[in-house]
Motif scaffolding. Structure first.
Motif, mmCIF file in Angstrom:
data_model
loop_
_atom_site.group_PDB
_atom_site.id
_atom_site.type_symbol
_atom_site.label_atom_id
_atom_site.label_comp_id
_atom_site.label_asym_id
_atom_site.label_seq_id
_atom_site.Cartn_x
_atom_site.Cartn_y
_atom_site.Cartn_z
ATOM 1 N N LEU A 86 0.822 -1.206 0.000
ATOM 2 C CA LEU A 86 0.000 0.000 0.000
ATOM 3 C C LEU A 86 0.866 1.270 0.000
ATOM 4 O O LEU A 86 0.567 2.231 -0.694
ATOM 5 C CB LEU A 86 -0.915 -0.004 1.233
ATOM 6 N N THR A 87 1.943 1.247 0.761
ATOM 7 C CA THR A 87 2.816 2.422 0.885
ATOM 8 C C THR A 87 3.931 2.439 -0.153
ATOM 9 O O THR A 87 4.721 3.380 -0.196
ATOM 10 C CB THR A 87 3.443 2.464 2.295
ATOM 11 N N ARG A 88 4.011 1.381 -0.955
ATOM 12 C CA ARG A 88 5.058 1.235 -1.976
ATOM 13 C C ARG A 88 6.465 1.253 -1.371
ATOM 14 O O ARG A 88 7.390 1.838 -1.926
ATOM 15 C CB ARG A 88 4.919 2.312 -3.049
ATOM 16 N N LEU A 89 6.605 0.581 -0.231
ATOM 17 C CA LEU A 89 7.891 0.533 0.462
ATOM 18 C C LEU A 89 8.432 -0.894 0.577
ATOM 19 O O LEU A 89 9.373 -1.142 1.320
ATOM 20 C CB LEU A 89 7.749 1.159 1.870
ATOM 21 N N SER A 90 7.881 -1.817 -0.180
ATOM 22 C CA SER A 90 8.268 -3.234 -0.106
ATOM 23 C C SER A 90 9.709 -3.496 -0.509
ATOM 24 O O SER A 90 10.342 -4.429 -0.020
ATOM 25 C CB SER A 90 7.367 -4.086 -0.996
ATOM 26 N N GLU A 91 10.235 -2.683 -1.412
ATOM 27 C CA GLU A 91 11.555 -2.933 -1.996
ATOM 28 C C GLU A 91 12.670 -3.036 -0.945
ATOM 29 O O GLU A 91 13.587 -3.831 -1.085
ATOM 30 C CB GLU A 91 11.894 -1.818 -2.983
ATOM 31 N N ASN A 92 12.580 -2.248 0.096
ATOM 32 C CA ASN A 92 13.634 -2.225 1.119
ATOM 33 C C ASN A 92 13.198 -2.893 2.413
ATOM 34 O O ASN A 92 13.702 -2.561 3.481
ATOM 35 C CB ASN A 92 14.057 -0.781 1.395
ATOM 36 N N ALA A 93 12.255 -3.819 2.305
ATOM 37 C CA ALA A 93 11.701 -4.465 3.493
ATOM 38 C C ALA A 93 11.842 -5.975 3.427
ATOM 39 O O ALA A 93 11.764 -6.576 2.357
ATOM 40 C CB ALA A 93 10.230 -4.092 3.630
ATOM 41 N N ILE A 94 12.031 -6.562 4.592
ATOM 42 C CA ILE A 94 12.034 -8.018 4.739
ATOM 43 C C ILE A 94 11.048 -8.340 5.856
ATOM 44 O O ILE A 94 11.168 -7.806 6.962
ATOM 45 C CB ILE A 94 13.436 -8.550 5.098
ATOM 46 N N VAL A 95 10.080 -9.210 5.560
ATOM 47 C CA VAL A 95 9.089 -9.621 6.550
ATOM 48 C C VAL A 95 9.352 -11.081 6.879
ATOM 49 O O VAL A 95 9.394 -11.920 5.987
ATOM 50 C CB VAL A 95 7.656 -9.449 6.007
ATOM 51 N N LYS A 96 9.530 -11.363 8.172
ATOM 52 C CA LYS A 96 9.817 -12.726 8.595
ATOM 53 C C LYS A 96 8.769 -13.197 9.600
ATOM 54 O O LYS A 96 8.602 -12.587 10.648
ATOM 55 C CB LYS A 96 11.199 -12.814 9.223
ATOM 56 N N ASN A 97 8.106 -14.283 9.242
ATOM 57 C CA ASN A 97 7.152 -14.930 10.146
ATOM 58 C C ASN A 97 7.961 -15.864 11.035
ATOM 59 O O ASN A 97 8.208 -17.017 10.690
ATOM 60 C CB ASN A 97 6.109 -15.684 9.323
ATOM 61 N N THR A 98 8.420 -15.324 12.161
ATOM 62 C CA THR A 98 9.324 -16.062 13.030
ATOM 63 C C THR A 98 9.207 -15.589 14.462
ATOM 64 O O THR A 98 8.708 -14.492 14.724
ATOM 65 C CB THR A 98 10.787 -15.898 12.540
ATOM 66 N N ASP A 99 9.710 -16.384 15.353
ATOM 67 C CA ASP A 99 9.805 -16.013 16.756
ATOM 68 C C ASP A 99 10.990 -15.051 16.916
ATOM 69 O O ASP A 99 12.111 -15.372 16.510
ATOM 70 C CB ASP A 99 10.029 -17.273 17.599
ATOM 71 N N THR A 100 10.756 -13.895 17.471
ATOM 72 C CA THR A 100 11.794 -12.868 17.596
ATOM 73 C C THR A 100 12.990 -13.370 18.399
ATOM 74 O O THR A 100 14.137 -13.138 18.011
ATOM 75 C CB THR A 100 11.213 -11.580 18.245
ATOM 76 N N LEU A 101 12.753 -14.044 19.501
ATOM 77 C CA LEU A 101 13.860 -14.508 20.341
ATOM 78 C C LEU A 101 14.769 -15.477 19.576
ATOM 79 O O LEU A 101 15.991 -15.371 19.656
ATOM 80 C CB LEU A 101 13.326 -15.151 21.621
ATOM 81 N N SER A 102 14.180 -16.389 18.829
ATOM 82 C CA SER A 102 14.976 -17.322 18.021
ATOM 83 C C SER A 102 15.743 -16.582 16.936
ATOM 84 O O SER A 102 16.919 -16.859 16.690
ATOM 85 C CB SER A 102 14.078 -18.378 17.374
ATOM 86 N N TYR A 103 15.089 -15.648 16.289
ATOM 87 C CA TYR A 103 15.724 -14.862 15.232
ATOM 88 C C TYR A 103 16.955 -14.134 15.774
ATOM 89 O O TYR A 103 18.012 -14.130 15.142
ATOM 90 C CB TYR A 103 14.726 -13.856 14.655
#
Length: 183
Positions: A86-103
């Protein structure tokens, strides 16, 4: 909920509904970005426990080089992706479906600015703070949102508590590097 300023200024963002969702209020978001306003451009931002992704999206809108969004909810990650499109900001983004502590234990990635807003009163904030310094660049800033009566440490390895800001029942705590300072 909308983007405050920058490339995506004024864009309304999607959020999940329900009792488990607690988006950062506009007042708190504005306060956080006032704290780091001159240190965002060209930096790498981590939006831990991202929810809708509004904090990382605001950072990208203001010129962050890259933002990483972490959330263990698949639905939240889908909302983040939708908001990035929607914001056209995907190019510089990484989305991770993960547990933050493990990451945090396994990533080679390093960050300049980290925003932490875990579920309240679960002990996750302290666990995250114990691990977060391992992914920070010197001169980086750690910002956490938590209940005003939840105590956080004065020091996190090479980082020290720089300032605390109270907004009703919410506290924003800012840590910066002992030697280098912060943004």
């Amino acid at each position: 909920m909308r983007v405050i300023t920058g490339k995506a200024r004024g864009r309304k963002l999607y959020t999940l509904s329900g009792n488990d969702v607690r988006p950062t209020t506009d007042v708190v978001k504005e306060a956080v970005f006032s704290i780091i306003q001159f240190g965002i451009e060209g930096r790498v931002f981590l939006d831990a426990y991202a929810g809708s992704g509004q904090m990382g999206i605001e950072a990208l809108s203001r010129g962050a080089k890259k933002a990483v969004f972490l959330d263990n909810s698949r639905q939240s990650c889908e909302i983040v992706k939708k908001n990035l499109e929607l914001t056209r900001l995907s190019e510089n983004a990484i989305v991770k479906n993960t547990d933050t502590l493990s990451y945090l234990l396994g990533t080679p990635e390093r960050f300049d600015i980290v925003f932490i807003d875990p579920p309240y009163r679960t002990g996750i904030l302290m666990q995250t703070l114990e691990r977060i310094t391992g992914v920070m660049n010197k001169g980086g800033v750690i910002i956490c949102e938590h209940p005003f009566d939840e105590k956080v440490p004065e020091e996190l390895q090479d980082f020290v508590l720089k300032k605390e800001y109270k907004y009703g029942k919410i506290m924003i705590t800012v840590y910066s590097h002992k030697e280098v300072g912060g943004i």
